[in-house]
Design an enzyme around this catalytic site. Sequence first.
Site, PDB file in Angstrom:
ATOM      1  N   ASP A  16       0.793  -1.225   0.000  1.00 47.32           N
ATOM      2  CA  ASP A  16       0.000   0.000   0.000  1.00 47.32           C
ATOM      3  C   ASP A  16       0.827   1.277   0.000  1.00 47.32           C
ATOM      4  O   ASP A  16       0.573   2.214  -0.759  1.00 47.32           O
ATOM      5  CB  ASP A  16      -0.840  -0.020   1.282  1.00 47.32           C
ATOM      6  CG  ASP A  16      -2.291   0.186   0.957  1.00 47.32           C
ATOM      7  OD1 ASP A  16      -2.685  -0.252  -0.147  1.00 47.32           O
ATOM      8  OD2 ASP A  16      -2.995   0.779   1.793  1.00 47.32           O
ATOM      9  N   HIS A 241       5.303  11.042  15.388  1.00 44.11           N
ATOM     10  CA  HIS A 241       4.907  12.266  14.688  1.00 44.11           C
ATOM     11  C   HIS A 241       4.747  13.461  15.640  1.00 44.11           C
ATOM     12  O   HIS A 241       5.297  14.535  15.396  1.00 44.11           O
ATOM     13  CB  HIS A 241       3.592  12.061  13.932  1.00 44.11           C
ATOM     14  CG  HIS A 241       3.632  10.906  12.959  1.00 44.11           C
ATOM     15  ND1 HIS A 241       4.791  10.493  12.359  1.00 44.11           N
ATOM     16  CD2 HIS A 241       2.649  10.095  12.476  1.00 44.11           C
ATOM     17  CE1 HIS A 241       4.526   9.466  11.563  1.00 44.11           C
ATOM     18  NE2 HIS A 241       3.232   9.201  11.616  1.00 44.11           N
ATOM     19  N   GLN A 378      -2.143  20.375   8.615  1.00 38.95           N
ATOM     20  CA  GLN A 378      -3.036  19.880   7.566  1.00 38.95           C
ATOM     21  C   GLN A 378      -4.445  19.733   8.104  1.00 38.95           C
ATOM     22  O   GLN A 378      -4.597  19.578   9.314  1.00 38.95           O
ATOM     23  CB  GLN A 378      -2.544  18.532   7.033  1.00 38.95           C
ATOM     24  CG  GLN A 378      -2.653  17.432   8.073  1.00 38.95           C
ATOM     25  CD  GLN A 378      -2.037  16.118   7.665  1.00 38.95           C
ATOM     26  OE1 GLN A 378      -1.080  16.078   6.927  1.00 38.95           O
ATOM     27  NE2 GLN A 378      -2.598  15.047   8.135  1.00 38.95           N
TER      28      GLN A 378
HETATM   29  C1  BG6 Z   1       1.013   6.947   9.803  1.00 43.88           C
HETATM   30  C2  BG6 Z   1       0.176   6.150  10.738  1.00 43.88           C
HETATM   31  O1  BG6 Z   1       2.329   7.037  10.288  1.00 43.88           O
HETATM   32  O2  BG6 Z   1       0.471   8.255   9.678  1.00 43.88           O
HETATM   33  C3  BG6 Z   1      -1.271   6.121  10.276  1.00 43.88           C
HETATM   34  O3  BG6 Z   1       0.684   4.826  10.820  1.00 43.88           O
HETATM   35  C4  BG6 Z   1      -1.787   7.511  10.022  1.00 43.88           C
HETATM   36  O4  BG6 Z   1      -2.083   5.453  11.217  1.00 43.88           O
HETATM   37  C5  BG6 Z   1      -0.832   8.297   9.145  1.00 43.88           C
HETATM   38  O5  BG6 Z   1      -3.049   7.393   9.370  1.00 43.88           O
HETATM   39  C6  BG6 Z   1      -1.238   9.748   9.027  1.00 43.88           C
HETATM   40  O6  BG6 Z   1      -0.458  10.387   8.076  1.00 43.88           O
HETATM   41  P1  BG6 Z   1      -1.000  11.667   7.303  1.00 43.88           P
HETATM   42  O7  BG6 Z   1       0.169  12.154   6.539  1.00 43.88           O
HETATM   43  O8  BG6 Z   1      -2.137  11.199   6.454  1.00 43.88           O
HETATM   44  O9  BG6 Z   1      -1.457  12.606   8.366  1.00 43.88           O
END
Ligand code: BG6
Length: 489
Positions: A16, A241, A378
């Site tokens: 994916d 994150h 975002q």
């Molecule tokens: C990933 C997580 O690191 O970040 C996911 O494993 C999450 O669960 C995703 O959905 C979110 O990323 P973004 O860039 O869509 O905010």
Amino acid sequence: KDKSTVSITVVGASGDLAKKKIFPALFALFYEGCLPEHFTICGYARSKMSDAELRTMVSKTLTCRIDQRENCGEKMDQFLERCFYHPGQYDSEENFLELDRKLKEHEAGRVANRLFYLSIPPNIFVDAVKCASSSASSANGWTRVIVEKPFGRDSESSAALTRSLKQYLDEDQIFRIDHYLGKELVENLSVLRFSNLIFEPLWSRQYIRNVQFIFAEDFGTEGRGGYFDNYGIIRDIMQNHLLQMLAIFAMETPVSLDAEDIRNEKVKVLRSMRPLRLDDVVVGQYKSHTRGGVKYPAYTDDKTVPAGSLTPTFAAAALFIDNARWDGVPFLMKAGKALHDRRAEIRVQFRHVPGNLYNKNIGTDLDLATNELVIRVQPDEAIYLKINNKVPGLGMRLDRSNLNLLYAARYSKEIPDAYERLLLDAIEGERRLFIRSDELNAAWSLFSPVLKELEEKKIVPEYYPYGSRGPVCSHYLAAKYKVRWGDIG
Ligand code: BG6
């Protein structure tokens, strides 16, 4: 003329992440003319696929910002000519040797740099690294490996993974991705702080009351329950994150913009933090909810999630940095899936104006009168500052208005996807946005003890309806520190 070439092997090419993020990002870089003159992209995975099938897959899943452009098709054809596929097992030296031979044909005797992107489950990381480094590393250029989280589940397993990787690679060959560091507004965080005189002097306990890091998604684990159940929201979002954003937010001024200088400061601030305590964390899990005649599933309705799982899909936490700059300031985090909207933002709530003339004179609600700086990562990237302003008219009434920098209104340029920036940096050997092993250790030390406690004590999450604002326990946690979540309104 550049005599070298870069071969980028996407290990786990049919997965994916590769389809949705890596190939589209590589194409966007090609389209923008950012890839070197000579490059080859190889998809590597276990399934049988021909070069033509890989090319069809890549062109069909082109989800990047470029797909609206006029000459996209023509550029895509040129890009696909450089893509090919190699089937192989992730732990087979022989298959990687065949890959090596194939790459050599494409490299045509040039200085051959090689980048491996491991887009595979963590239990096969080490085998793949072993095979790639022993059988397919570059003979005359650099070899780098990009790895994605999860980097273990706690301090011990993460340290064990680091040790295993270091048997085959040097630290400077390992590029640990946290894709939030590639997001435009996260990149901008240091610019905002360090290049504007008006912010940095306020950036401390003296003026800042609390800082909030908020992550919300309006969808559940959708098909990823198997992975997610083993990790939960704290490991999936907070430990990486949100904590990375916190580190950049709170670090001291680095000596320079050099990767090591920045990462040294991030490690310092992480090491100044207190490990999270059970008293300072609350957890939730989404339950099914019917709205507008549609039934939204509970987390445990996912077939890949074990029945009765207590894994949190929501968590809120209060963290503290025990240094002179931040002593006593709560750094609150909140992350959840299946909430009412999708957003990622940093909210900086400032202190009250001492002896505020207007509070005294017209009795403005104190809470309304404090400034708040919001960095919306975002969607709809923006930076805005809530200030008190006089409502025009003959009377004297104040309201809170926004000084608003909305990216869509200010810049016509599209915002690149995080993976574009990170892939380009890895190709160019820029390590600033990648996680060094000591940073990773420090990050785990903050969360490992509480994760263990949550699991051992089988703490039951508060159940919240799919699509809601999340469990009320997050408000109690904030209230304990006299804080209100800024995103509530
Ligand atoms: C990933 C997580 O690191 O970040 C996911 O494993 C999450 O669960 C995703 O959905 C979110 O990323 P973004 O860039 O869509 O905010």
